[in-house]
Design a protein around this motif. Structure first.
Motif, PDB file in Angstrom:
ATOM      1  N   ASP A 102     -14.970 -16.955  23.566  1.00 12.93           N
ATOM      2  CA  ASP A 102     -13.779 -16.477  22.560  1.00 12.93           C
ATOM      3  C   ASP A 102     -14.076 -14.962  22.140  1.00 12.93           C
ATOM      4  N   GLU A 103     -14.923 -14.371  22.711  1.00 10.89           N
ATOM      5  CA  GLU A 103     -14.831 -12.792  22.386  1.00 10.89           C
ATOM      6  C   GLU A 103     -14.948 -12.017  23.664  1.00 10.89           C
ATOM      7  N   VAL A 104     -14.031 -12.483  24.682  1.00  9.42           N
ATOM      8  CA  VAL A 104     -13.814 -11.675  25.756  1.00  9.42           C
ATOM      9  C   VAL A 104     -12.882 -10.353  25.351  1.00  9.42           C
ATOM     10  N   LYS A 105     -13.333  -9.183  25.900  1.00  6.84           N
ATOM     11  CA  LYS A 105     -12.455  -7.885  25.938  1.00  6.84           C
ATOM     12  C   LYS A 105     -12.092  -7.374  27.234  1.00  6.84           C
ATOM     13  N   ALA A 106     -10.949  -6.629  27.170  1.00  3.19           N
ATOM     14  CA  ALA A 106     -10.687  -6.081  28.364  1.00  3.19           C
ATOM     15  C   ALA A 106      -9.812  -4.771  28.136  1.00  3.19           C
ATOM     16  N   ALA A 107     -10.211  -3.919  28.912  1.00  7.56           N
ATOM     17  CA  ALA A 107      -9.688  -2.294  28.918  1.00  7.56           C
ATOM     18  C   ALA A 107      -9.267  -1.914  30.315  1.00  7.56           C
ATOM     19  N   MET A 108      -8.330  -1.038  30.437  1.00  6.75           N
ATOM     20  CA  MET A 108      -7.811  -0.524  31.681  1.00  6.75           C
ATOM     21  C   MET A 108      -7.757   0.871  31.531  1.00  6.75           C
ATOM     22  N   GLU A 109      -8.541   1.689  32.510  1.00  4.67           N
ATOM     23  CA  GLU A 109      -8.389   3.195  32.185  1.00  4.67           C
ATOM     24  C   GLU A 109      -8.809   3.810  33.923  1.00  4.67           C
ATOM     25  N   ASN A 110      -7.850   4.594  34.072  1.00  8.38           N
ATOM     26  CA  ASN A 110      -7.633   5.180  35.463  1.00  8.38           C
ATOM     27  C   ASN A 110      -7.783   4.162  36.522  1.00  8.38           C
ATOM     28  N   GLY A 111      -7.025   2.970  36.435  1.00  6.87           N
ATOM     29  CA  GLY A 111      -7.032   2.177  37.672  1.00  6.87           C
ATOM     30  C   GLY A 111      -8.123   1.267  37.683  1.00  6.87           C
ATOM     31  N   VAL A 112      -8.914   1.273  36.601  1.00 10.20           N
ATOM     32  CA  VAL A 112     -10.183   0.545  36.652  1.00 10.20           C
ATOM     33  C   VAL A 112     -10.308  -0.337  35.265  1.00 10.20           C
ATOM     34  N   LEU A 113     -10.147  -1.724  35.663  1.00  4.93           N
ATOM     35  CA  LEU A 113     -10.193  -2.838  34.712  1.00  4.93           C
ATOM     36  C   LEU A 113     -11.656  -3.142  34.370  1.00  4.93           C
ATOM     37  N   THR A 114     -12.190  -3.095  33.073  1.00  2.07           N
ATOM     38  CA  THR A 114     -13.444  -3.595  32.625  1.00  2.07           C
ATOM     39  C   THR A 114     -13.216  -4.733  31.537  1.00  2.07           C
ATOM     40  N   VAL A 115     -13.793  -5.670  31.976  1.00  2.00           N
ATOM     41  CA  VAL A 115     -13.866  -6.799  31.127  1.00  2.00           C
ATOM     42  C   VAL A 115     -15.337  -7.015  30.697  1.00  2.00           C
ATOM     43  N   THR A 116     -15.405  -7.361  29.433  1.00  5.44           N
ATOM     44  CA  THR A 116     -16.722  -7.531  28.881  1.00  5.44           C
ATOM     45  C   THR A 116     -16.866  -8.949  28.050  1.00  5.44           C
ATOM     46  N   VAL A 117     -17.775  -9.595  28.497  1.00 10.98           N
ATOM     47  CA  VAL A 117     -17.846 -11.045  27.912  1.00 10.98           C
ATOM     48  C   VAL A 117     -19.435 -10.986  27.353  1.00 10.98           C
ATOM     49  N   PRO A 118     -19.163 -10.860  26.033  1.00  7.27           N
ATOM     50  CA  PRO A 118     -20.562 -11.036  25.258  1.00  7.27           C
ATOM     51  C   PRO A 118     -21.457 -12.012  25.444  1.00  7.27           C
ATOM     52  N   LYS A 119     -22.703 -12.184  25.202  1.00  8.66           N
ATOM     53  CA  LYS A 119     -23.585 -13.262  25.531  1.00  8.66           C
ATOM     54  C   LYS A 119     -24.035 -13.555  24.062  1.00  8.66           C
ATOM     55  N   GLN A 120     -24.530 -14.878  24.409  1.00 13.04           N
ATOM     56  CA  GLN A 120     -25.038 -15.566  23.074  1.00 13.04           C
ATOM     57  C   GLN A 120     -26.349 -16.050  23.316  1.00 13.04           C
ATOM     58  N   GLU A 121     -27.288 -16.380  22.686  1.00 12.24           N
ATOM     59  CA  GLU A 121     -28.856 -16.784  22.673  1.00 12.24           C
ATOM     60  C   GLU A 121     -28.460 -18.386  22.976  1.00 12.24           C
ATOM     61  N   VAL A 122     -29.141 -18.792  23.966  1.00 10.40           N
ATOM     62  CA  VAL A 122     -28.998 -20.164  24.492  1.00 10.40           C
ATOM     63  C   VAL A 122     -30.325 -20.822  23.798  1.00 10.40           C
ATOM     64  N   LYS A 123     -29.828 -21.670  23.148  1.00  7.70           N
ATOM     65  CA  LYS A 123     -30.939 -22.755  22.464  1.00  7.70           C
ATOM     66  C   LYS A 123     -31.755 -23.462  23.381  1.00  7.70           C
ATOM     67  N   LYS A 124     -32.972 -23.117  23.528  1.00 14.93           N
ATOM     68  CA  LYS A 124     -33.733 -24.073  24.150  1.00 14.93           C
ATOM     69  C   LYS A 124     -33.901 -25.521  23.508  1.00 14.93           C
TER      70      LYS A 124
END
Length: 134
Positions: A102-124
């Motif tokens: 639900d927090e995915v971000k995408a940016a495009m600069e100079n023909g390069v797409l960067t998609v960032t998907v943050p991580k959360q701590e997985v509860k053991k």
């Protein structure tokens, strides 16, 4: 279109004949994991951000797609070589549980797409000891 590509396209709907130059093979994407996020980088030269889609489907599936249109041809043009890929591309990545979809971000600069998907701590899972009785 010859008979073999026609049969293959019926059996494998994603098959594209050699007559159709596809950008799928050229949609090269790197995926790295940092302590904070999953980061995807795609080289998409010549594409505008409006020609690319970044979507989340079925919970944890990241979908990157788009289309590189063919150049307009003039009937007086004589092509000697066509090497730049054109056509549709689609890539899917199944992300692990720790992805904050639900927090995915995408940016495009100079023909390069960067998609960032943050991580959360997985509860053991908590370990609960059960007393054994007779």
């Amino acid at each position: 279109m010859s008979l073999i590509p026609q049969i293959l396209s019926e059996v494998f709907p994603t098959f594209q004949s050699s007559d159709e130059i596809s950008a799928t093979a050229n949609a090269r994407i790197d995926w790295k994991e940092t302590p904070e996020a999953h980061v995807f980088k795609a080289d998409l030269p010549g594409l505008k951000k409006e020609e690319v889609k970044v979507e989340v489907e079925e919970g944890r599936v990241l979908k990157i797609s788009g289309e590189r249109a063919a150049e307009k041809e003039d009937k007086n043009d004589k092509w000697h070589r066509i090497e730049r890929a054109r056509g549709k591309f689609l890539r899917r990545f199944y992300l692990p549980e720790n992805a904050k979809m639900d927090e995915v971000k995408a940016a495009m600069e100079n023909g390069v797409l960067t998609v960032t998907v943050p991580k959360q701590e997985v509860k053991k899972p908590q370990l609960k000891t059960i007393e054994i009785t007779a």
